[in-house]
Every structure is written in C-alpha cells, then in structure tokens.
Write an enzyme that holds these catalytic residues in place. Structure first.
Site, PDB file in Angstrom:
ATOM      1  N   ARG A 179      -7.979 -20.308  -1.497  1.00  0.00           N
ATOM      2  CA  ARG A 179      -6.883 -20.186  -0.527  1.00  0.00           C
ATOM      3  C   ARG A 179      -5.801 -21.251  -0.724  1.00  0.00           C
ATOM      4  O   ARG A 179      -6.074 -22.443  -0.659  1.00  0.00           O
ATOM      5  CB  ARG A 179      -7.446 -20.270   0.897  1.00  0.00           C
ATOM      6  CG  ARG A 179      -6.408 -19.947   1.965  1.00  0.00           C
ATOM      7  CD  ARG A 179      -7.029 -19.925   3.362  1.00  0.00           C
ATOM      8  NE  ARG A 179      -6.030 -19.551   4.350  1.00  0.00           N
ATOM      9  CZ  ARG A 179      -5.185 -20.401   4.909  1.00  0.00           C
ATOM     10  NH1 ARG A 179      -5.215 -21.678   4.580  1.00  0.00           N
ATOM     11  NH2 ARG A 179      -4.281 -19.975   5.794  1.00  0.00           N
ATOM     12  N   LEU A 183      11.301   1.309   6.735  1.00  0.00           N
ATOM     13  CA  LEU A 183      10.679   1.743   5.481  1.00  0.00           C
ATOM     14  C   LEU A 183      11.442   2.941   4.913  1.00  0.00           C
ATOM     15  O   LEU A 183      11.753   3.874   5.655  1.00  0.00           O
ATOM     16  CB  LEU A 183       9.226   2.145   5.749  1.00  0.00           C
ATOM     17  CG  LEU A 183       8.434   2.431   4.466  1.00  0.00           C
ATOM     18  CD1 LEU A 183       8.007   1.129   3.814  1.00  0.00           C
ATOM     19  CD2 LEU A 183       7.207   3.282   4.757  1.00  0.00           C
ATOM     20  N   ARG A 240       7.977   3.953  -5.027  1.00  0.00           N
ATOM     21  CA  ARG A 240       8.097   2.998  -3.909  1.00  0.00           C
ATOM     22  C   ARG A 240       7.073   1.874  -4.043  1.00  0.00           C
ATOM     23  O   ARG A 240       7.372   0.708  -3.764  1.00  0.00           O
ATOM     24  CB  ARG A 240       7.924   3.721  -2.569  1.00  0.00           C
ATOM     25  CG  ARG A 240       8.132   2.781  -1.388  1.00  0.00           C
ATOM     26  CD  ARG A 240       8.101   3.497  -0.059  1.00  0.00           C
ATOM     27  NE  ARG A 240       6.808   4.115   0.202  1.00  0.00           N
ATOM     28  CZ  ARG A 240       6.562   4.925   1.223  1.00  0.00           C
ATOM     29  NH1 ARG A 240       7.527   5.219   2.081  1.00  0.00           N
ATOM     30  NH2 ARG A 240       5.366   5.451   1.402  1.00  0.00           N
ATOM     31  N   LYS A 242       6.535  -1.997   1.824  1.00  0.00           N
ATOM     32  CA  LYS A 242       5.367  -1.403   2.494  1.00  0.00           C
ATOM     33  C   LYS A 242       4.159  -2.336   2.372  1.00  0.00           C
ATOM     34  O   LYS A 242       3.256  -2.108   1.567  1.00  0.00           O
ATOM     35  CB  LYS A 242       5.070  -0.014   1.907  1.00  0.00           C
ATOM     36  CG  LYS A 242       4.192   0.838   2.825  1.00  0.00           C
ATOM     37  CD  LYS A 242       4.230   2.291   2.420  1.00  0.00           C
ATOM     38  CE  LYS A 242       3.241   3.145   3.183  1.00  0.00           C
ATOM     39  NZ  LYS A 242       3.420   3.189   4.629  1.00  0.00           N
ATOM     40  N   TYR A 259       0.826  -1.201   0.000  1.00  0.00           N
ATOM     41  CA  TYR A 259       0.000   0.000   0.000  1.00  0.00           C
ATOM     42  C   TYR A 259       0.858   1.247   0.000  1.00  0.00           C
ATOM     43  O   TYR A 259       2.063   1.192   0.195  1.00  0.00           O
ATOM     44  CB  TYR A 259      -0.957   0.005   1.202  1.00  0.00           C
ATOM     45  CG  TYR A 259      -0.309   0.330   2.531  1.00  0.00           C
ATOM     46  CD1 TYR A 259       0.536  -0.570   3.169  1.00  0.00           C
ATOM     47  CD2 TYR A 259      -0.530   1.557   3.150  1.00  0.00           C
ATOM     48  CE1 TYR A 259       1.129  -0.258   4.394  1.00  0.00           C
ATOM     49  CE2 TYR A 259       0.057   1.872   4.377  1.00  0.00           C
ATOM     50  CZ  TYR A 259       0.885   0.957   4.987  1.00  0.00           C
ATOM     51  OH  TYR A 259       1.474   1.269   6.191  1.00  0.00           O
ATOM     52  N   GLU A 286      12.571   2.486  13.704  1.00  0.00           N
ATOM     53  CA  GLU A 286      11.670   3.530  13.183  1.00  0.00           C
ATOM     54  C   GLU A 286      10.414   3.541  14.034  1.00  0.00           C
ATOM     55  O   GLU A 286      10.256   2.721  14.933  1.00  0.00           O
ATOM     56  CB  GLU A 286      11.321   3.273  11.713  1.00  0.00           C
ATOM     57  CG  GLU A 286      10.601   1.967  11.467  1.00  0.00           C
ATOM     58  CD  GLU A 286      10.191   1.755  10.016  1.00  0.00           C
ATOM     59  OE1 GLU A 286      10.016   2.735   9.259  1.00  0.00           O
ATOM     60  OE2 GLU A 286      10.015   0.581   9.645  1.00  0.00           O
TER      61      GLU A 286
END
Ligand code: PDD
Length: 287
Positions: free
Chosen positions: A100, A207, A52, A149, A33, A182
């Site tokens: 799945r 990140l 990114r 991310k 995301y 972070e």
C-alpha cells in the site's frame, strides 16, 4: 448463476476467484470497469465498450492488460462458459497489486483483469419497463471526473440506497445550477412538450454512455429532434416523457420524479418506441 470467472489469465470456479488483499482496486478504488449487455448469447456494442475502457485506462495511466481482441475474446468466453443467453458481462481492470502506497507502483506491476458474466431475467426488466420507474433527485456528490468509468461508486451506492428508501429505483444527480447531470448508473433524458429529445452534452460531469451513443445513432436514423443541453429538475418534472439509458436496462421509462408524475404517469410512447427499436441499431458480436 455465475460458475466461472476470469482472473488474470485463468478461468476459475466462482468460489475460488479472488484477487490479492493489496490489490489497488481493493485499497484505493484504483480501477475501471465496463458492464456490457448480453442478448441472445451475443455481446451488444462490444467495440464501443472496449474503446471506452481503453479511454478510462489511458486517463488514469493504467497500462492496458490486453489488446481489444483479447478482451473481447475473454468476455465471449465468460458468456459461453456460464451459458448466458441474456444478462451482462462485468469486466474490471485495476492498477494491480503492490504494498500500500498512494504513489503508483513501478512498471513491473501488472494490472489485474477480472471478468464475469451473469444471467438476468429479461421478463423482469420488461415488466419494469412496462410500468416505468421512479427516480429521486439528489445533490451531486461525486468527483470531478465522472467521465471516467471508475469503480469509485460509493456516492452512487448511497444515492441508490436513498432512492430505494423513498420507493424510487434510480437516483438522478443534480448540479449546483439545478441541472440533472445523470443517473447513479444511467444517463438521463427527457422529451419536451414540443417533442424534442433532450440529454446533457458530454463533459467531465457525466459518463459517456454507450447506450446513449447508440441511441443517438437511432435518433439520427429516425430523424428525431435532439437537443444536447443541460435540463433542470423543474423542466424534467414538466416534460412529456423521461427515461434513462444504460447497458443493463437499455431505454428505461421514468414515470415519476420525486413526488411528481411525468406526463400522464405512464411510460411515454416515444420512449417505448425507442426501447423497442434500440437493438436494430446496436452492434451485435456473436461467439
Ligand atoms: N452503469 N452513467 C453512469 C454513472 C453509469 O454507471 C452508467 C452505466 C451509465 C450508462 O452507461 P452505459 O450506457 O454505457 O451502460 C451512465 C452500468 C450499467 C453499471 O454500473 O452497472
């Protein structure tokens, strides 16, 4: 309020915006995301966010759902259709829907792309920045590829919840050597007593923040002293100033780390200066 959401090629009313129960984002957190700032109706640092996103997708071998131009267009459409002046755009790509199975599905399965835009209250963020926030340190509990991310955010949710329970607004993760990796949803910075800005160098444990990258541009422009190196919790508690960077709050002063006030317990002057200059260097893309 979000009224319209983009889901796989369609702009749908909020209440009808849905993905399948067997979407891999839902079952495996097999998704990435981006969160981009919207200021005065424009996207901030669109190119860096999309670059990114493309990197995150490539690292996980998720096919890109669209090219950079189309993704930018969808984000701007969401801003316009929801009449967002100030707020954020949230964009998520999953590996798509398939029965799945841990193994990746075949090439016939298309990635899922969703995008929404939401207004926030800039006055509220400004008030937070004027007072500064408290952070709570806690042992690193995430995986070994925090440079991607992904939506695998449960450790961050737990950390933020624990921070909140102790009156703090953000959590700082700390590695086995006692150094800050972070924030749960931000990059961490300090200003040393000698006036140098310190932030951890990029690596798999954090990140590569877009706000961090743009702030580095600002520091270069202003000829400010920068040290990209790990810093310990003890060094941060003894620092002159501290702050976090993220797209949703840009430069946010940190005035308390656990039980210790940073500096004089007020947002630092350099931090506030960087906060007020940030948008002079950030890229703006209008509608
Ligand atoms: N969070 N580190 C982590 C773990 C983050 O989740 C974020 C962003 C950042 C800062 O990156 P950027 O400057 O590109 O926003 C660093 C977003 C805002 C979020 O999840 O809401």
């Amino acid at each position: 309020m979000t009224r319209i959401v983009y889901v796989n090629g369609r702009y749908l009313p909020y209440g009808q915006a849905a993905v399948h129960v067997e979407d891999r984002g839902f079952q495996f957190a097999d998704a990435v995301y981006e969160v981009c700032e919207v200021k005065n109706g424009s996207l901030i640092d669109e190119k860096r966010h999309i670059t990114r996103l493309q990197r995150s997708l490539a690292e996980l071998m998720i096919p890109a759902p669209a090219g950079a131009w189309t993704i930018g267009h969808i984000m701007r459409q969401c801003i316009a259709r929801n009449r967002v002046r100030n707020g954020v755009v949230y964009l998520q790509v999953t590996r798509g829907e398939a029965a799945r199975d841990f193994s990746f599905p075949g090439a016939d399965v298309a990635p899922t792309l969703v995008c929404l835009a939401r207004s926030n209250n800039p006055g509220k963020t400004e008030a937070l920045a004027a007072a500064g926030i408290a952070v709570k340190t806690m042992p690193e509990s995430r995986w070994a590829r925090c440079d991607i991310k992904t939506v695998m955010l449960l450790p961050a949710c737990l950390a933020k919840e624990a921070a909140k329970a102790s009156g703090a607004r953000e959590a700082w993760f700390v590695d086995a050597d006692g150094n800050v990796t972070e924030g749960a949803s931000s990059n961490a910075w300090i200003v040393t007593k000698a006036g140098a800005l310190v932030t951890r160098p990029l690596g798999p444990e954090l990140l590569p923040g877009v706000t961090r990258a743009t702030l580095l541009d600002l520091l270069a422009r202003e000829n400010l002293s920068l040290q990209e190196r790990p810093f310990s919790v003890a060094e941060a508690k003894d620092a002159r100033e501290a702050f976090n960077t993220s797209a949703s709050a840009t430069v946010m002063p940190v005035v308390m780390i656990d039980e210790t006030s940073v500096g004089d317990g007020k947002p630092g002057p350099l931090t506030l200066r960087l906060r007020s200059s940030f948008h002079q260097v950030a890229a703006v893309s209008g509608r």
